[in-house]
Design a protein around this motif. Structure first.
Motif, PDB file in Angstrom:
ATOM      1  N   TYR A 158       0.826  -1.206   0.000  1.00  0.00           N
ATOM      2  CA  TYR A 158       0.000   0.000   0.000  1.00  0.00           C
ATOM      3  C   TYR A 158       0.861   1.258   0.000  1.00  0.00           C
ATOM      4  CZ  TYR A 158      -4.010  -2.997   0.932  1.00  0.00           C
ATOM      5  OH  TYR A 158      -4.982  -3.955   0.818  1.00  0.00           O
ATOM      6  N   TYR A 164      -4.556   0.021  -5.138  1.00  0.00           N
ATOM      7  CA  TYR A 164      -5.726   0.719  -5.674  1.00  0.00           C
ATOM      8  C   TYR A 164      -5.323   1.705  -6.765  1.00  0.00           C
ATOM      9  CZ  TYR A 164      -7.976  -1.127  -1.485  1.00  0.00           C
ATOM     10  OH  TYR A 164      -8.443  -1.955  -0.508  1.00  0.00           O
ATOM     11  N   LYS A 166      -6.544   4.695  -7.103  1.00  0.00           N
ATOM     12  CA  LYS A 166      -6.469   6.024  -6.514  1.00  0.00           C
ATOM     13  C   LYS A 166      -5.465   6.037  -5.368  1.00  0.00           C
ATOM     14  CE  LYS A 166     -11.072   7.730  -7.713  1.00  0.00           C
ATOM     15  NZ  LYS A 166     -10.543   8.835  -8.524  1.00  0.00           N
ATOM     16  N   THR A 168      -5.272   7.985  -2.889  1.00  0.00           N
ATOM     17  CA  THR A 168      -5.892   8.258  -1.584  1.00  0.00           C
ATOM     18  C   THR A 168      -6.235   6.980  -0.859  1.00  0.00           C
ATOM     19  OG1 THR A 168      -6.806  10.337  -2.430  1.00  0.00           O
ATOM     20  CG2 THR A 168      -7.801   9.422  -0.424  1.00  0.00           C
ATOM     21  N   TRP A 169      -6.817   6.009  -1.572  1.00  0.00           N
ATOM     22  CA  TRP A 169      -7.196   4.756  -0.924  1.00  0.00           C
ATOM     23  C   TRP A 169      -5.966   3.977  -0.464  1.00  0.00           C
ATOM     24  CZ3 TRP A 169     -11.684   3.853   1.066  1.00  0.00           C
ATOM     25  CH2 TRP A 169     -12.818   4.462   0.532  1.00  0.00           C
ATOM     26  N   ASN A 170      -4.922   3.997  -1.268  1.00  0.00           N
ATOM     27  CA  ASN A 170      -3.679   3.353  -0.845  1.00  0.00           C
ATOM     28  C   ASN A 170      -3.152   3.973   0.444  1.00  0.00           C
ATOM     29  OD1 ASN A 170      -2.787   1.322  -2.963  1.00  0.00           O
ATOM     30  ND2 ASN A 170      -3.167   3.097  -4.266  1.00  0.00           N
ATOM     31  N   ILE A 172      -4.803   5.611   2.784  1.00  0.00           N
ATOM     32  CA  ILE A 172      -5.677   5.318   3.925  1.00  0.00           C
ATOM     33  C   ILE A 172      -5.425   3.917   4.455  1.00  0.00           C
ATOM     34  CG2 ILE A 172      -8.078   4.933   4.612  1.00  0.00           C
ATOM     35  CD1 ILE A 172      -8.857   7.211   2.700  1.00  0.00           C
ATOM     36  N   VAL A 173      -5.417   2.931   3.557  1.00  0.00           N
ATOM     37  CA  VAL A 173      -5.208   1.550   4.006  1.00  0.00           C
ATOM     38  C   VAL A 173      -3.789   1.361   4.508  1.00  0.00           C
ATOM     39  CG1 VAL A 173      -5.332  -0.875   3.338  1.00  0.00           C
ATOM     40  CG2 VAL A 173      -6.964   0.755   2.382  1.00  0.00           C
TER      41      VAL A 173
END
Length: 420
Positions: A158, A164, A166, A168-170, A172-173
């Motif tokens: 991540y 991902y 995007k 942003t999702w990377n 966050i996770v």
């Protein structure tokens, strides 16, 4: 503030316009140098492409930068680069993209996360069912160390934005995995790790070869230390004391202290909150069985076990390779000379989090790890075409080479110390 570019393009940056130091953008930028006025802008260089999967998004960060080729009269340290290698590598990258090798299999990463959570559940159940005797405690510690090591490989995915589409999702996770599952800091990791990827095995640029005078690495550093009569430790015995202060102490002492202090000094309250959530969960889970002091000792032992796993896996790909000052090579050649692979097998893939494909990972850091073996034949072919060595070895030999490398560097230091 400007400096010299590491490739055919050059950049002059207004520091106030760069994102925070923890972002891949800053870490991936090469040393800086002003380009001659009037030269037309060109696309980002290979190191920039390697770090950013969504180039349309990051182009807005390029607006305050001047990117172009050096004027003919400008001094350049990059004259020795092979432009054909650069061109062939860009063709290779386009081929990999056309093969959809940058597209992640989300089920793969979901199963990875599930098996980490399953390991943590097994660890708790072992103590809950069998009690806190020595044998259940040791079993639980090894299971938790395995969970921590695997969470380390997962956060790495991540952190490299390889899961991902995007970013942003990377992000966050990534914060969830490295923060809540490991008690560490995403920003601390990004700041270190992207420097390593941009300049692997380059002294004063790659933090992973900054050994704080504890070890001397490669061939250049030990000879320089020897000539200057620097003897902070008996480096001719470093392959022996490595077992005492390397794998056992890196995570439970050095990293642990550095992570906590970094979050506090940088006032990184978000990452600190994620880390606190990990420690809260861990102590809440195990205090009923061991008490406060016992749980602290238990956690330290888990870190101690994980540290061995982490050090051996991460060092087998780099410490045995060329470690030197800035050579000003093209992206492809610089990565090949600083990294090596370990043979593929189901165990090796799992044990190393696919870091056994270190060459491909360094060339394509945003490529999902489950696709690295697919691009490997293309990389080997390009290496063969240009006469570049592609190193791949069995796991046991790779681990033993760490000790051989330390021993060789120590001998170089001793010879220079005594005779030069």
């Amino acid at each position: 503030m400007c400096g010299r570019a590491a490739g055919p393009f050059v950049v002059c940056v207004l520091l106030s316009s760069i994102p925070t130091p923890q972002t891949p953008l800053q870490a991936s930028l090469p040393p800086l140098h002003p380009r001659a006025a009037g030269h037309p802008p060109t696309g980002p260089q290979d190191v920039f492409h390697a770090f950013h999967p969504d180039l349309n998004f990051v182009r807005k960060f390029l607006k305050p930068l001047l990117i172009g080729e050096l004027a003919p009269e400008e001094p350049s340290q990059d004259r020795g680069k092979n432009s054909q290698i650069t061109e062939d590598f860009r063709v290779l990258r386009k081929t990999a993209k056309d093969m959809n090798l940058f597209k992640a299999n989300h089920m793969f990463f979901l199963l990875n996360l599930a098996h980490i959570i399953a390991l943590e559940s097994i660890a708790w159940f072992t103590i809950f069912y069998f009690g806190n005797g020595w044998i259940p405690t040791l079993i639980t510690a090894f299971v938790l160390a395995t969970s921590q090591a695997q969470a380390g490989w997962l956060q790495h995915d991540y952190g490299h934005l390889s899961v991902y589409g995007k970013s942003t999702w990377n992000h966050i996770v990534h914060k969830f995995v490295i923060g809540h599952l490991k008690g560490a800091s995403a920003n601390w990791w990004n700041h270190r790790h992207f420097q390593h990827h941009a300049k692997p095995n380059i002294f004063q640029k790659d933090p992973d070869v900054n050994m704080l005078h504890v070890f001397v690495l490669g061939e250049w550093q030990p000879i320089e230390y020897g000539k200057k009569k620097l003897k902070y430790l008996p480096y001719n015995h470093q392959h022996e004391y490595f077992f005492l202060i390397g794998p056992p102490l890196l995570i439970p002492m050095y990293f642990q202290y550095q992570i906590i202090m970094t979050m506090i000094l940088r006032k990184d309250w978000v990452d600190l909150a994620w880390a606190i959530s990990y420690y809260t969960r861990f102590f809440f889970t195990y205090i009923p069985f061991y008490g406060i002091l016992g749980t602290l000792l238990f956690l330290t032992f888990v870190r101690f076990l994980e540290s061995h796993w982490f050090v051996w896996v991460t060092q087998m790909n780099h410490i045995v390779m060329e470690i030197d000052q800035e050579p000003y090579r093209d992206w492809f050649s610089s990565q090949l000379l600083a990294t090596c692979n370990v043979e593929q097998s189901l165990f090796n893939d799992w044990f190393s989090g696919h870091l056994n494909f270190q060459i491909e990972h360094h060339l394509f850091p945003t490529m999902p790890r489950h696709n690295l073996h697919k691009v490997a034949p293309l990389v080997k072919s390009l290496c063969a075409k240009h006469g570049i060595e592609y190193q791949e070895k069995p796991l046991l030999r790779a681990l033993l080479d760490i000790i051989r490398s330390l021993k060789k560097s120590g001998e170089l230091w001793l010879d220079a110390y005594l005779h030069k």
